[in-house]
Design a protein around this motif. Structure first.
Motif, mmCIF file in Angstrom:
data_model
loop_
_atom_site.group_PDB
_atom_site.id
_atom_site.type_symbol
_atom_site.label_atom_id
_atom_site.label_comp_id
_atom_site.label_asym_id
_atom_site.label_seq_id
_atom_site.Cartn_x
_atom_site.Cartn_y
_atom_site.Cartn_z
ATOM 1 N N ARG A 13 1.185 -1.360 0.492
ATOM 2 C CA ARG A 13 0.493 -0.023 0.559
ATOM 3 C C ARG A 13 0.943 1.206 0.007
ATOM 4 O O ARG A 13 0.069 2.262 -0.497
ATOM 5 N N ALA A 14 2.312 0.701 0.445
ATOM 6 C CA ALA A 14 2.834 2.560 -0.002
ATOM 7 C C ALA A 14 3.297 2.689 -0.759
ATOM 8 O O ALA A 14 3.711 4.242 -0.959
ATOM 9 N N PHE A 15 2.775 2.314 -2.122
ATOM 10 C CA PHE A 15 3.904 2.217 -3.053
ATOM 11 C C PHE A 15 2.312 3.108 -3.609
ATOM 12 O O PHE A 15 2.581 3.298 -5.323
ATOM 13 N N TRP A 16 1.246 3.199 -3.217
ATOM 14 C CA TRP A 16 1.204 4.416 -4.054
ATOM 15 C C TRP A 16 -0.116 5.523 -2.866
ATOM 16 O O TRP A 16 -0.263 5.106 -1.731
ATOM 17 N N GLU A 17 -0.965 5.675 -3.508
ATOM 18 C CA GLU A 17 -1.307 7.125 -2.543
ATOM 19 C C GLU A 17 -3.204 7.295 -3.063
ATOM 20 O O GLU A 17 -3.020 7.878 -4.666
ATOM 21 N N PRO A 18 -4.686 7.115 -3.500
ATOM 22 C CA PRO A 18 -5.080 7.356 -3.312
ATOM 23 C C PRO A 18 -5.816 9.333 -3.502
ATOM 24 O O PRO A 18 -5.537 9.721 -2.174
ATOM 25 N N ALA A 19 -5.978 9.548 -4.571
ATOM 26 C CA ALA A 19 -7.274 10.785 -4.491
ATOM 27 C C ALA A 19 -7.912 11.681 -4.776
ATOM 28 O O ALA A 19 -8.904 10.696 -5.773
ATOM 29 N N GLU A 20 -8.614 12.120 -3.785
ATOM 30 C CA GLU A 20 -10.487 12.223 -4.059
ATOM 31 C C GLU A 20 -10.621 13.370 -5.558
ATOM 32 O O GLU A 20 -11.611 13.369 -5.631
ATOM 33 N N ASN A 21 -9.853 14.006 -5.453
ATOM 34 C CA ASN A 21 -10.130 15.264 -6.663
ATOM 35 C C ASN A 21 -8.892 15.559 -6.854
ATOM 36 O O ASN A 21 -7.520 15.637 -6.310
ATOM 37 N N CYS A 69 -4.460 15.409 -5.474
ATOM 38 C CA CYS A 69 -3.970 15.224 -6.086
ATOM 39 C C CYS A 69 -2.499 15.883 -6.099
ATOM 40 O O CYS A 69 -1.476 15.659 -5.719
ATOM 41 N N VAL A 70 -2.755 17.524 -6.400
ATOM 42 C CA VAL A 70 -1.624 18.581 -6.969
ATOM 43 C C VAL A 70 -0.740 18.410 -5.238
ATOM 44 O O VAL A 70 0.150 18.021 -4.742
ATOM 45 N N ALA A 71 -1.894 18.998 -3.997
ATOM 46 C CA ALA A 71 -1.705 18.877 -2.866
ATOM 47 C C ALA A 71 -0.408 17.577 -2.396
ATOM 48 O O ALA A 71 0.378 17.848 -1.623
ATOM 49 N N LYS A 72 -0.895 16.021 -3.439
ATOM 50 C CA LYS A 72 0.268 14.712 -2.634
ATOM 51 C C LYS A 72 1.053 15.222 -3.406
ATOM 52 O O LYS A 72 2.002 14.718 -2.913
ATOM 53 N N LEU A 73 1.139 15.359 -4.450
ATOM 54 C CA LEU A 73 2.066 15.601 -5.542
ATOM 55 C C LEU A 73 3.288 16.654 -4.891
ATOM 56 O O LEU A 73 4.223 16.167 -4.553
ATOM 57 N N ARG A 74 2.387 17.732 -4.409
ATOM 58 C CA ARG A 74 3.532 18.942 -3.914
ATOM 59 C C ARG A 74 4.395 18.566 -2.216
ATOM 60 O O ARG A 74 5.468 18.232 -2.022
ATOM 61 N N THR A 75 3.898 17.872 -1.915
ATOM 62 C CA THR A 75 4.490 17.483 -0.691
ATOM 63 C C THR A 75 5.494 15.487 -0.921
ATOM 64 O O THR A 75 6.445 15.920 -0.727
ATOM 65 N N ALA A 76 5.093 15.249 -1.805
ATOM 66 C CA ALA A 76 5.617 14.095 -2.269
ATOM 67 C C ALA A 76 7.065 14.510 -2.844
ATOM 68 O O ALA A 76 8.155 13.871 -3.044
ATOM 69 N N LEU A 77 6.553 15.575 -3.592
ATOM 70 C CA LEU A 77 7.645 16.117 -4.857
ATOM 71 C C LEU A 77 9.108 16.939 -4.358
ATOM 72 O O LEU A 77 9.540 17.547 -4.461
ATOM 73 N N GLY A 78 8.587 17.523 -2.899
ATOM 74 C CA GLY A 78 9.064 18.756 -1.319
ATOM 75 C C GLY A 78 8.901 19.952 -2.599
ATOM 76 O O GLY A 78 10.183 21.255 -2.603
ATOM 77 N N ARG A 79 7.528 20.299 -3.528
ATOM 78 C CA ARG A 79 7.874 21.758 -3.643
ATOM 79 C C ARG A 79 6.340 22.977 -2.486
ATOM 80 O O ARG A 79 5.480 22.198 -1.774
#
Length: 184
Positions: A162-170, A174-184
């Motif tokens: 489960r650590a290899f993906w993350e769901p996003a509802e909208n 999705c963008v907020a989760k990517l910002r965090t994951a990419l250190g932005r």
């Protein structure tokens, strides 16, 4: 050129729920707004075409990869910032992933599932550590998420899968989760 590229896997059809097309267009705009390059399957049909046109219309950079046998079927979108034609589907998937910092899975069919499972398997094997977001538009991926839970519950994968993906509802989530994951 932007320093962040996001691979988007999605359908070459629009699907039955207008929310899918709306999410694809919103995602294309969001990627451009973030100055993130879209990496995708280079089609000009379905959700693929929508996400690309939306990114382009918003001033975003686009990187499309299509195998030569799909140039007509998926109506290869040749007006992209970068347009790559590959020999095979496998080569397409490899070029897309290797040119991206992250992956988003929009609704799609067998091809999108194939792309997701290859990326998931490669992450499980330690071949990449890129963030993978399942954009669960209108609950589209709920059956997939249940299947993955079933695979884990039945002992065919560790819970760590489960650590290899993350769901996003909208798209905003999705963008907020990517910002965090990419250190932005």
């Amino acid at each position: 050129m932007t320093d962040i590229s996001v691979c988007v896997y999605c359908g070459s059809r629009d699907g039955s729920d207008p929310a899918y097309a709306e999410a694809a267009e919103t995602l294309g705009r969001a990627l451009a707004d973030e100055s993130w390059r879209l990496v995708y399957g280079a089609g000009d049909v379905g959700l693929m075409g929508r996400v690309a046109r939306s990114a382009q219309d918003s001033g975003g950079e686009t990187f499309g990869v299509i195998p030569k046998h799909l140039l007509d079927v998926e109506v290869g979108k040749r007006d992209l910032s970068t347009f790559v034609v590959t020999e095979t589907m496998h080569e397409r998937k490899k070029v897309m992933l290797m040119n991206a910092n992250a992956v988003i899975l929009l609704p799609g069919g067998a091809g999108s599932l194939d792309e997701f499972f290859e990326v998931l398997t490669w992450a499980q094997l330690g071949l990449h550590d890129k963030p993978v977001i399942l954009l669960n538009v209108a609950g589209y991926w709920n059956p997939l998420l249940a299947l993955l839970d079933h695979v884990i519950d039945q002992g065919f994968a560790e819970a760590s899968l489960r650590a290899f993906w993350e769901p996003a509802e909208n798209v905003a989530d999705c963008v907020a989760k990517l910002r965090t994951a990419l250190g932005r």
